[in-house]
Write an enzyme that holds these catalytic residues in place. Sequence first.
Site, PDB file in Angstrom:
ATOM      1  N   GLY A  13       0.764  -1.231  -0.051  1.00 27.28           N
ATOM      2  CA  GLY A  13      -0.061   0.063  -0.068  1.00 27.28           C
ATOM      3  C   GLY A  13       0.918   1.197  -0.092  1.00 27.28           C
ATOM      4  O   GLY A  13       1.628   1.414  -0.657  1.00 27.28           O
ATOM      5  N   SER A  14       0.517   2.115   1.095  1.00 20.85           N
ATOM      6  CA  SER A  14       1.005   3.470   0.823  1.00 20.85           C
ATOM      7  C   SER A  14       2.448   3.672   1.177  1.00 20.85           C
ATOM      8  O   SER A  14       3.262   4.569   0.703  1.00 20.85           O
ATOM      9  CB  SER A  14       0.458   4.450   1.579  1.00 20.85           C
ATOM     10  OG  SER A  14      -0.916   4.821   1.004  1.00 20.85           O
ATOM     11  N   THR A  15       2.946   2.544   1.926  1.00 23.11           N
ATOM     12  CA  THR A  15       4.361   2.619   2.279  1.00 23.11           C
ATOM     13  C   THR A  15       5.407   2.376   0.956  1.00 23.11           C
ATOM     14  O   THR A  15       6.557   2.627   1.454  1.00 23.11           O
ATOM     15  CB  THR A  15       4.619   1.273   3.338  1.00 23.11           C
ATOM     16  OG1 THR A  15       4.162   0.194   2.530  1.00 23.11           O
ATOM     17  CG2 THR A  15       3.713   1.559   4.476  1.00 23.11           C
ATOM     18  N   MET A  16       4.872   2.246   0.038  1.00 23.98           N
ATOM     19  CA  MET A  16       5.681   2.066  -1.323  1.00 23.98           C
ATOM     20  C   MET A  16       5.849   3.637  -1.935  1.00 23.98           C
ATOM     21  O   MET A  16       6.813   3.795  -2.573  1.00 23.98           O
ATOM     22  CB  MET A  16       4.886   1.291  -2.287  1.00 23.98           C
ATOM     23  CG  MET A  16       5.667   0.750  -3.254  1.00 23.98           C
ATOM     24  SD  MET A  16       7.271  -0.397  -2.985  1.00 23.98           S
ATOM     25  CE  MET A  16       6.810  -1.038  -1.391  1.00 23.98           C
TER      26      MET A  16
END
Lengths: 626, 87
Positions: free
Chosen positions: A287-290
Amino acid sequence: MSDKQQIFVRRRIEAVAGLLALGLVLLLVRAVDLQWLQADYLTSLAEKQRYRQFTAVAPRGSILDSKNRTLAESVETPSIAAMADEVPAERMADLARALGLPSKKVEGKLKKRHGFVWLARQVPPMVAEKVMALNIPGVRMEKEWRRYHPLGPETGHLLGFVGIDGKGLEGAELSWNSVLTGESGIRQVRRDARGHSLPDGSWLREPAPGKSIKLTIDASIQSVAYAALADGVRQQNAKGGSVVVLRPKDGAILAMANWPGYNPNSFRNFKPGQWRNRAVTDVFEPGSTMKPFSVAAALTSGKWKPDSIIYCEKGAMQVADYTIKDDHPEGWLDLTGIIVKSSNIGVAKLALDIGPEPLHEMLRKAGFGQRSRMGLGGESPGIVLPTERWGPVETANIAFGQGIAVTPLQLAAAFSVLANEGLYVAPRLLADDMQAAQNASHRVMQASVARQVMSMLEYATSADGTGSKAVPVGYRVAGKTGTAQKPDERGRYSRDKYTAVFAGVAPVDDPQLVIVVVVDEPQKSMYGGQVAAPIFRQVAESALPYLGVPAEIKNHGPWQAMEVAAEAPAFEAESTYGMSMREVRRFAASRGLRLHVHGSGWVTRQKPANVAALNSSESLEVWLDE
Amino acid sequence: MASLLKPWLLVPVLAGLLSAGQIWVSHLRYELSLETQRLNTEKQDALGQASKLRLELANMTRPERLRQLAQQKLGMAPPKPEQVVNP
């Protein structure tokens, strides 16, 4: 005596002499047979009768943590065995009673075979003493080594366990089995006429105990991580979770915990699926941790600067036949804003602009899509599609962490790149490999890019960011939340199953820890900032003081105040850092900026990062140290 | 008396002395073997005991156990930020 009689006597003498001669010849033949033809065989039989050989099982090496605390140790334990045909039938009931086993079971074991048979392995010494006190013919006590893991479930997934024959079957016990396993010895002793051993035995092969191994794990941090994860997962009624704690400088894995745990000392009571070390074997969509890596790829391309602004389409953007949505619709955002507000549309636009190749290269260099080879078996390489399969939709999706699968360990190693100013250091679990790990480092991005992304990630943990709950009091944290939908049985994204993630670095100015928290299927909230960030904080606020990293104490003395007062006039400055409330108000007024102030004292943060580029009537937000 | 000391007597006397010496050495060897075996057993017992004590120590000093004891028995709490200083 007549001639006839004389002949008869002679014949008798000759016959007797002949028989004697034949007897002598037969004796000679037998002597040759015994002394020459069968000499080797008979000698070996005699030796067997005279000598006896014992196998001495060597203990398995210990597993130690980075501070030499015992994580796994082998202890000599009695086992009860018998020569099945020597045990009298009438004593079997007594034997079963002493062993605490059903009579039928013991009888079954003894009647099934004729020779050596194990009756009960690795029994408590009290039970063994009780059995041997019965003095039952054919029953004997053998010594074996039993493996104990004193930290139990806390290190269950990481260390794995050892089978009854002393072979590592899971985790570190399996991965380093050849080093840990000792070589059994053979001892030969002479026996007297009654079969008793004489004391002058000799070793045909000396037993060599297994070697100990030292891990990079710190038992205290492991315990804290496990407890924090357990609390977090229970509070959310989640299915499970994982935590990885890394020291970014040398890639040392300080903790790796999964929930639900299992006790390796009684591993048979758990299902094989529960033995898996999910921090390295299972993948999830990050998810957004990328997003930090997508932003880093954009900055590396040179086409984008930290203060570049992107229009975020007020929450919905069409890419081919697919609509990308933002949870919080936004208009114009700079790159910091994209990270802080976690805009899918913002990073999708960045990725579509730079193209798939630079993003793929960034992800590959950061360790995604490949095993870290830190030693544990069963490590998953994750899933990163080859660029040939990256259409516009895939490129946009991967930029915000969908259509890509990573392990918690990979995500931690990738965040350590940001903490190491752009240098990837391979994660390592074996303490002796630390030098090798440092040698295995490579540059992923320029140091300046890593610093810029770190600065953006610090904003993401500010009061307005999605990761505000990750910050322990007195520390600065750079991190990113993530919430990813899980695929359902049909391969489509589930509407009610999520993975909540938080990945971060602490403290920002001298990173000591990279912590990744993954919570699987939380029930009360689906957001990484609500679910995973508090677990991160709990681990960080215990581990940082333990590592000797003090919280920042915020009382500025008169000397510091003088230094601030001696700075250049505020309106000429290019940054508001260190300004007092009055100075920052004068600065904003002189430039015609709209000022938003948080706190009091001196400015420790500002947004945007480049205030010199601000035009009149644009807004400036500052955070003052309280 | 001198008539009893015949040179040929030297042979059985020496043989007897050598035999007695051989028996004494065998006895010594046996005694030493027994001692070695006893010491080896003692060493193995000591190693086993050390291993058990190491395990017991690891079990008694489990961070989770210490945490529980500190909080429940001694009424301790995690330190506040300003209570931790860099040693």
